[in-house]
Design an enzyme around this catalytic site. Structure first.
Site, mmCIF file in Angstrom:
data_model
loop_
_atom_site.group_PDB
_atom_site.id
_atom_site.type_symbol
_atom_site.label_atom_id
_atom_site.label_comp_id
_atom_site.label_asym_id
_atom_site.label_seq_id
_atom_site.Cartn_x
_atom_site.Cartn_y
_atom_site.Cartn_z
ATOM 1 C CB SER A 1 48.373 1.607 -68.205
ATOM 2 O OG SER A 1 48.639 2.920 -68.605
ATOM 3 C CG ASP B 1 54.770 4.827 -63.917
ATOM 4 O OD1 ASP B 1 55.136 5.256 -65.024
ATOM 5 O OD2 ASP B 1 53.727 4.165 -63.779
ATOM 6 C CG HIS C 1 53.441 2.970 -67.272
ATOM 7 N ND1 HIS C 1 52.692 3.488 -66.232
ATOM 8 C CD2 HIS C 1 52.554 2.727 -68.296
ATOM 9 C CE1 HIS C 1 51.423 3.556 -66.594
ATOM 10 N NE2 HIS C 1 51.312 3.094 -67.836
#
Length: 280
Positions: free
Chosen positions: A111, A232, A260
Site C-alpha cells: 500500500s 480492491d 486490500h
C-alpha cells in the site's frame, strides 16, 4: 553490504529502536544472502508480513520495521510537525538503512509503502536492486482520465467519520478494506487502526489519501514488480495498470483476490507471484 555484519545491538533512541527494526537471518544458512526489507501499510505494522516470512527466509535475510505512528513505538516515532507528507516516511527509511550501513537491498512494500519506496529510490536509486509492491497507488483520488478509487466527497466523508467517532469508523472501515469474508483479519486490522492515537491516524490518512505522486513515476529506474488484487476497494485494478504503464521497468501481476491485504488473506497467491524473482 554483507548482511551478516548488520548490527545486532540497537542503541537507545536510534532509528532502529524508534522503528522496531529487526534483521532476521535467513533460515537456509546462506552466507551473504541478499537482504529484503519489508515495509507495511497504513493501519498495520511489521507483524502483517508473518505469513510470508517463512518462505521469504529461505531465500533472504529479512529486515522488518514499523512506519512512524505504527507498532508499539508509534506514538514516539511519529513527529506531527514533520510527518505531514509521505516523503517523511521515505526519509525515515533512508535514515534507517543508512544507520544500519545498508547500501544495497530489495524491498517489499504494501500500500502506502509503495510510494515510500519510490520516493526513496528517486533520492537514492543505487540503494534498491528491486522494488516489490502490493496494492500500491500513486493517487487515491479520481482525476480526469484517472481512476484512483475515491472522489473528494468520499474522502471528506471518511475524514469526518474519523473525527466524529474514531472507534466506530475503524470498525466500519476495516471490513471494507480487508473484505467481508475474513473476520479474523478484519479484527486484526481494526485493532491496528485503534492502536494508533486518533489524531495521528487522521493526520496520516489525510496526507496519504490526498497525495499525488504520478509525476514521480517516470523518474523511477529501479526494476519493479507490481502485485495488484483484481478486486480492491482502496486501489482499483486500473491503478495497477497505470503504474505498469508509467514505470520504465515493471512487471504487473494481477491477483485473483478480494480486498486490500492479500499478503494476509491470500498469502500463497502472493508468494506464487513473488517466487520467479527469488534468488536461486
Amino acid at each position: 553490504m554483507n548482511t551478516s555484519s548488520c548490527k545486532t545491538h540497537i542503541p537507545s533512541n536510534s532509528m532502529a529502536e524508534r522503528h522496531n527494526w529487526r534483521l532476521i537471518p535467513n533460515a537456509s544458512g546462506i552466507e551473504n544472502a541478499p537482504l529484503l526489507v519489508v515495509s507495511h501499510g497504513f493501519g498495520t505494522d511489521h507483524r502483517s508480513w508473518r505469513l510470508l516470512l517463512p518462505e521469504l527466509l529461505h531465500h533472504y535475510d529479512v529486515g522488518v520495521y514499523d512506519l512512524a505512528g505504527a507498532g508499539s513505538n508509534g506514538a514516539q516515532s511519529f513527529e506531527p510537525d514533520r510527518h505531514t507528507l509521505i516523503n517523511a516516511y521515505a526519509d525515515d527509511l533512508l535514515d534507517l538503512l543508512n544507520e544500519q550501513e545498508i547500501s544495497r537491498c530489495q524491498i517489499l512494500c504494501h500500500s502506502v509503502s509503495g510510494m515510500v519506496a519510490f520516493i526513496a529510490a528517486s533520492k537514492s536509486p543505487s540503494l534498491f536492486e528491486r522494488i516489490f509492491t502490493i496494492a500500491a497507488s500513486p493517487r487515491y483520488l479520481d482525476d480526469d482520465g484517472y481512476r484512483g478509487g475515491f472522489s473528494q466527497a468520499d474522502l471528506d466523508g471518511l475524514f469526518a467519520a474519523m473525527e466524529g467517532n474514531f472507534e466506530a469508523w475503524a470498525n466500519g472501515f476495516a471490513p471494507l478494506i480487508v473484505g467481508e469474508s475474513f473476520p479474523a483479519f478484519i479484527r486484526e486490522f481494526t485493532s491496528g487502526l485503534l492502536q494508533m492515537p486518533a489524531p495521528i491516524a487522521l493526520q496520516t490518512a489525510k496526507f496519504i489519501f490526498q497525495s499525488d505522486f504520478r509525476n514521480l513515476l517516470t523518474d523511477i529506474t529501479v526494476p519493479t514488480v507490481l502485485i495488484q488484487p483484481n478486486s480492491d476497494l482502496a486501489v482499483p485494478i486500473d491503478v495497477g495498470r497505470y503504474l505498469h504503464e508509467k514505470l520504465a521497468k515493471s512487471d504487473l501481476h494481477i491477483l485473483d483476490s478480494t480486498g486490500h491485504m492479500p499478503h494476509l488473506t491470500a498469502p500463497y497467491a502472493v508468494l506464487h507471484h513473488l517466487r520467479p524473482y527469488f534468488p536461486r
